[in-house]
Design an enzyme around this catalytic site. Structure first.
Site, PDB file in Angstrom:
ATOM      1  N   GLU A  28      10.546  15.969  14.415  1.00  0.00           N
ATOM      2  CA  GLU A  28      10.571  15.826  13.097  1.00  0.00           C
ATOM      3  C   GLU A  28       9.895  16.855  12.150  1.00  0.00           C
ATOM      4  OE1 GLU A  28       9.443  12.236  11.215  1.00  0.00           O
ATOM      5  OE2 GLU A  28      11.098  12.136  10.127  1.00  0.00           O
ATOM      6  N   CYS A  38      14.309  11.060   5.669  1.00  0.00           N
ATOM      7  CA  CYS A  38      14.048  10.634   6.988  1.00  0.00           C
ATOM      8  C   CYS A  38      15.637  10.768   7.403  1.00  0.00           C
ATOM      9  CB  CYS A  38      13.488   9.080   7.236  1.00  0.00           C
ATOM     10  SG  CYS A  38      14.383   8.056   5.869  1.00  0.00           S
ATOM     11  N   GLU A  40      10.586   1.134   9.699  1.00  0.00           N
ATOM     12  CA  GLU A  40      11.439   1.937   9.387  1.00  0.00           C
ATOM     13  C   GLU A  40      10.742   3.442   9.556  1.00  0.00           C
ATOM     14  OE1 GLU A  40      14.517   1.464   8.509  1.00  0.00           O
ATOM     15  OE2 GLU A  40      14.422  -0.512   7.679  1.00  0.00           O
ATOM     16  N   LYS A  91       0.817  -1.114  -0.095  1.00  0.00           N
ATOM     17  CA  LYS A  91       0.146   0.040   0.057  1.00  0.00           C
ATOM     18  C   LYS A  91       0.888   1.246   0.010  1.00  0.00           C
ATOM     19  CE  LYS A  91      -2.131   2.690   3.082  1.00  0.00           C
ATOM     20  NZ  LYS A  91      -1.815   4.062   2.329  1.00  0.00           N
TER      21      LYS A  91
END
Ligand code: NAD
Length: 494
Positions: free
Chosen positions: A382, A285, A251, A176
């Site tokens: 983040e 990331c 991850e 997905k």
């Protein structure tokens, strides 16, 4: 999104229109509505999993050499279609065509070629006599159907990182992609089929995380959930996977430090910081987000970074002269802008950028911030945008402590000419990757994965097979006696 296709679900080798409704899609570089996208229903997800389950026995039975041959042909088909993939990657993400052409597409093809070779290197212990009068060996076996969920920042590469180790090891998969960027994942699956990879081995379902993502994670026939995305959703995946006791591979987010020691080449560190923080508009990331700079270099480093950032061309991703394209959406740009504003409100200073250019798409200027507190939101959370925060330090111990003072641990870089210091930093920094005098480069041969809240499990490299295979111990007795000596522990020989 794919001119010759009908629908955005790729199930059992055919495109179909999902039964979960149709949603508008916006080109982030223009802000204009593009084509609409159909979403899968829970029944579509089930069909995709059933197709993958049906394809599994035959795919798993192929020899490694046969799977490898399929994947080499797949790489060749991708190479022939590189321009089409790059064009679509840029259209759906707003990243520059330079990035798509020179980074995303060749990186993906290299990955396919790597896993075509690695498929033949799936190793277990050949044999050993460990338990007396017997020989033990290890079989490495695929798990079955893998359910993978990917983010929008590098849609094509993320599809590759999820699909390739899984199928190279003999699994089949339902992926997905992010509902914001399904196009190149669908093309990837289509090209795999064109190369002869049997139908059902790679399936793609498109839709929201809540409906389609959760249905995939919860499906009882899915043996492992492999996920790349935010830490919050990763935790939710882990929780859901516990209901069926399936394996997870996560991850997650990052907040990479870039540590510039006293003896560093400051010009190289500044270039590394700018490239490392603005790559993919900072939506990476492993992007450099926290620069810890020795106080003696702080002024010269921040001045040079600001100068380089101000010189960057932000705008039309199709223009070869553009350095940085758009962010993924209006909502995401608002989040980035509000975190920068929050830093200013808390007393920090913007040295470069800190604003959106007057363009119709969702752009944001490369931004350098100083004067933030170590425990502030801009240093700890983040941002996932082109924003670098620089803070000074005095001693080596302080620098390492600041670098490690984060919930995340995906990547980091250390800049120094002292090899002993470089090796100490590599050992002491808590991250899945530590670059020395570099920031960003990766290789298909090398593992990518996190420490701490950045997750666990590895993408790329043969280390990924640890997640995508079961290891089975097979023991063959060569003791022909009816009553084995060890059985005396249980009952005496009669
Ligand atoms: P996200 O977590 O919002 O979404 C990622 C994927 O999960 C999407 O496909 C989304 O639809 C799906 N999803 C959302 N909620 C779900 C749920 N409840 N159940 C199942 N699936 C669900 O992340 P994003 O905004 O797409 O991507 C950005 C994040 O990804 C950042 O945190 C970034 O650091 C991370 N990321 C990590 C890596 C890595 O290798 N560690 C690589 C790229 C991106």
């Amino acid at each position: 999104m794919n001119e010759n296709s009908h629908g955005h679900q790729y199930i059992d080798g055919v495109y179909r229109v999902g039964a979960g409704g149709t949603f508008p899609h916006v080109n982030p570089a223009t802000g204009k509505e593009a084509e609409s996208i159909d979403y899968a229903s829970v029944e579509d997800v089930d069909d995709a999993v059933q197709a993958a389950a049906a394809a599994f026995p035959a795919w798993a039975k192929l020899t490694p050499g046969e799977r490898s041959e399929h994947m080499l042909k797949f790489a060749a088909v991708l190479s022939l279609n590189a321009d089409r993939l790059a064009e679509l990657e840029t259209a759906q993400t707003g990243k520059t065509t330079r990035m798509s052409n020179e980074f995303d597409v060749p990186g993906t093809i290299d990955n396919v070629n790597f896993f075509a070779g690695a498929a033949r290197q799936l190793q277990g212990l050949a044999a050993g006599d460990y338990a007396g009068n017997s020989t033990s060996m290890i079989r490495r076996e695929p798990l079955g159907v893998i359910g993978s969920i990917a983010p929008w920042n590098y849609p094509l590469q993320m599809a590759a990182w999820k699909i390739l180790p899984a199928i190279a090891a003999g699994n089949t998969i339902v992926l997905k992609p992010s509902e914001l960027t399904p196009g190149t994942s669908l093309l990837f699956a289509e090209f795999a089929a064109e190369a002869g990879i049997p139908k059902g081995v790679i399936n793609v379902v498109v839709g929201s995380g809540r409906e389609v993502g959760e249905a995939l994670v919860k499906h009882p026939l899915v043996k492992m959930s492999s996920f790349t995305g935010s830490t919050a959703v990763g935790r939710r995946i882990m929780e859901m996977a516990s209901e069926t006791g399936k394996r997870v591979h996560l991850e997650l987010g990052g907040k990479a430090p870039l540590v510039v020691f006293k003896d560093a080449d400051v010009e190289a560190a500044a270039h590394g910081a700018v490239a490392g923080s603005t790559i993919n508009a900072g939506q990476d990331c492993t992007a450099a987000t926290r620069a810890y700079v020795h106080s003696s270099l702080f002024e010269i480093f921040t001045a040079r970074v600001a100068e380089l950032m101000e010189s960057m061309v932000v705008g039309d991703p199709l223009d070869e002269d553009t350095d940085m394209g758009s962010l993924i959406s209006e909502a995401h740009r608002s989040k980035v802008a509000s975190m920068v504003q929050g830093a200013v409100d808390a007393g920090a200073t913007i040295v470069a950028g800190g604003c959106a250019p007057e363009l119709p798409g969702y752009f944001y200027r490369p931004t350098l911030i100083i004067g933030a507190e170590q425990d502030s939101e801009i240093v700890q959370d983040e941002v996932f945008g082109p924003v670098l925060v620089a803070l000074p330090f005095e001693t080596e111990d302080e620098a390492i402590a600041l670098a490690n003072d984060s919930a995340f641990g995906l990547a980091a870089s250390a800049w120094t000419k002292d090899v002993n210091l470089a090796m100490r930093a590599a050992a002491e920094i808590e991250a899945g990757c530590v670059w020395i005098n570099e920031h960003i480069p990766m290789a298909s041969e090398m593992p990518h994965g996190g420490y701490k809240s950045s997750g666990f499990g590895k993408d790329m490299s043969t280390y990924s097979f640890e997640d995508y295979t079961n290891v089975k111990h097979v023991l063959l007795s060569h003791d022909t006696s009816a009553h084995k000596e060890w059985q005396n522990t249980v009952f005496r020989q009669r």
